[in-house]
Design a protein around this motif. Structure first.
Motif, short mmCIF file in Angstrom:
data_model
loop_
_atom_site.label_atom_id
_atom_site.label_comp_id
_atom_site.label_asym_id
_atom_site.label_seq_id
_atom_site.Cartn_x
_atom_site.Cartn_y
_atom_site.Cartn_z
N PRO A 1 0.81 -1.22 0.00
CA PRO A 1 0.00 0.00 0.00
C PRO A 1 0.85 1.27 0.00
CG PRO A 1 -0.87 -1.56 1.59
CD PRO A 1 0.44 -2.10 1.11
N ALA A 2 1.99 1.25 0.65
CA ALA A 2 2.84 2.44 0.68
C ALA A 2 3.37 2.74 -0.71
CB ALA A 2 3.99 2.23 1.66
N PHE A 3 3.78 1.69 -1.45
CA PHE A 3 4.27 1.91 -2.81
C PHE A 3 3.15 2.34 -3.73
CE2 PHE A 3 7.65 -1.06 -1.35
CZ PHE A 3 8.70 -0.16 -1.44
N ALA A 4 1.97 1.80 -3.55
CA ALA A 4 0.82 2.18 -4.37
C ALA A 4 0.47 3.64 -4.15
CB ALA A 4 -0.38 1.29 -4.06
N GLN A 5 0.64 4.13 -2.92
CA GLN A 5 0.31 5.51 -2.60
C GLN A 5 1.18 6.50 -3.36
OE1 GLN A 5 -2.19 6.70 -0.75
NE2 GLN A 5 -2.94 4.65 -0.39
N GLU A 6 2.40 6.10 -3.76
CA GLU A 6 3.29 7.01 -4.47
C GLU A 6 2.68 7.50 -5.77
OE1 GLU A 6 7.17 5.34 -4.93
OE2 GLU A 6 7.40 5.00 -2.78
N ASP A 7 1.87 6.68 -6.43
CA ASP A 7 1.26 7.05 -7.69
C ASP A 7 -0.06 7.78 -7.52
OD1 ASP A 7 3.35 5.94 -9.10
OD2 ASP A 7 2.37 4.00 -9.33
N MET A 8 -0.54 7.88 -6.29
CA MET A 8 -1.82 8.52 -6.03
C MET A 8 -1.62 10.01 -5.82
SD MET A 8 -4.04 6.09 -6.15
CE MET A 8 -5.46 6.89 -5.47
N ILE A 9 -2.60 10.76 -6.25
CA ILE A 9 -2.59 12.19 -5.98
C ILE A 9 -3.34 12.39 -4.67
CG2 ILE A 9 -3.48 14.42 -6.72
CD1 ILE A 9 -3.07 13.52 -9.58
N THR A 10 -2.73 13.13 -3.79
CA THR A 10 -3.40 13.42 -2.53
C THR A 10 -3.91 14.86 -2.57
OG1 THR A 10 -1.31 14.09 -1.52
CG2 THR A 10 -1.99 11.81 -1.19
N PHE A 11 -4.97 15.09 -1.86
CA PHE A 11 -5.58 16.40 -1.83
C PHE A 11 -5.35 17.03 -0.46
CE2 PHE A 11 -8.21 13.83 -4.76
CZ PHE A 11 -7.81 14.46 -5.93
N GLN A 12 -5.31 18.34 -0.44
CA GLN A 12 -5.06 19.05 0.81
C GLN A 12 -6.26 18.99 1.75
OE1 GLN A 12 -3.26 22.93 0.59
NE2 GLN A 12 -2.48 22.48 -1.45
N GLY A 13 -7.43 18.85 1.21
CA GLY A 13 -8.64 18.92 2.01
C GLY A 13 -9.03 17.62 2.67
N ASP A 14 -10.05 17.72 3.51
CA ASP A 14 -10.62 16.60 4.25
C ASP A 14 -12.00 16.32 3.65
OD1 ASP A 14 -12.15 15.12 6.08
OD2 ASP A 14 -11.26 16.10 7.82
N ALA A 15 -12.15 15.14 3.05
CA ALA A 15 -13.40 14.81 2.36
C ALA A 15 -14.61 14.82 3.30
CB ALA A 15 -13.28 13.44 1.68
N ALA A 16 -14.44 14.37 4.53
CA ALA A 16 -15.56 14.37 5.48
C ALA A 16 -16.00 15.80 5.80
CB ALA A 16 -15.18 13.63 6.76
N ALA A 17 -15.05 16.68 6.00
CA ALA A 17 -15.38 18.09 6.24
C ALA A 17 -15.99 18.69 4.98
CB ALA A 17 -14.14 18.87 6.66
N GLY A 18 -15.51 18.26 3.82
CA GLY A 18 -16.05 18.74 2.55
C GLY A 18 -17.51 18.34 2.36
N GLU A 19 -17.86 17.16 2.82
CA GLU A 19 -19.25 16.73 2.74
C GLU A 19 -20.14 17.65 3.58
OE1 GLU A 19 -22.02 12.74 3.22
OE2 GLU A 19 -20.02 12.75 4.13
N GLU A 20 -19.67 18.00 4.76
CA GLU A 20 -20.43 18.93 5.60
C GLU A 20 -20.57 20.29 4.92
OE1 GLU A 20 -18.89 19.27 9.58
OE2 GLU A 20 -18.63 17.10 9.75
#
Length: 163
Positions: free
Chosen positions: A16-35
């Motif tokens: 999973p750590a190696f797979a995360q290298e290819d993922m784009i991460t976002f600065q925001g918090d999706a749960a807070a974004g839902e609110e």
């Protein structure tokens, strides 16, 4: 045999750590974004799967475009939505909704379009402005959870490489 078991376990945990290298991460918090979405955006927007017509977020509002798959999508392309000429013009250049573009737009739609197009007459139709930058990042993180995740990531990675 013991060494093999340890090596196999380490590989499983490291994958999973190696797979995360290819993922784009976002600065925001999706749960807070839902609110935030439920407080700020539902009056005008919906997140509706176009294939099933299932409303995934919002209340079926159609004042603004459907935000399903907005992350990585080209600007001004939701079918049957009447965008401003300025957002269509910018979309025709290939501009996509990256995190940076989304945050800039939702905080000052017309100002962002004017800057991006270098045209003081450019205008957006969205009157609402998200006041807090962190809330705009949260909204994007939430909206990025809807749509074809693989296609969104490919578009966002291509945009990041192009900058």
């Amino acid at each position: 045999m013991k060494n093999f078991a340890i090596a196999a376990a380490l590989t499983v945990f490291a994958a999973p750590a190696f797979a995360q290298e290819d993922m784009i991460t976002f600065q925001g918090d999706a749960a807070a974004g839902e609110e935030q979405f439920n407080r700020q955006c539902v009056a005008c927007h919906v997140v509706q799967d176009p294939e099933t017509d299932e409303v995934l977020a919002g209340r079926n509002a159609k004042v603004g475009p459907n935000l399903y798959g907005v992350a990585g999508r080209q600007l001004g392309v939701v079918e049957d939505f009447n965008y401003s000429d300025s957002i269509v013009e910018l979309g025709e250049t290939g501009q996509i909704w990256t995190e940076e573009a989304f945050v800039g737009y939702v905080q000052d739609p017309t100002g962002w379009l004017r800057e991006e197009l270098d045209n003081r007459r450019a205008r957006g139709k969205m009157a609402y402005q998200v006041r807090q930058e962190d809330e705009a990042y949260d909204l994007y993180a939430f909206l990025a959870t809807f749509g074809d995740q693989e296609a969104q990531m490919e578009a966002l990675q291509a945009a990041a490489e192009g900058n």
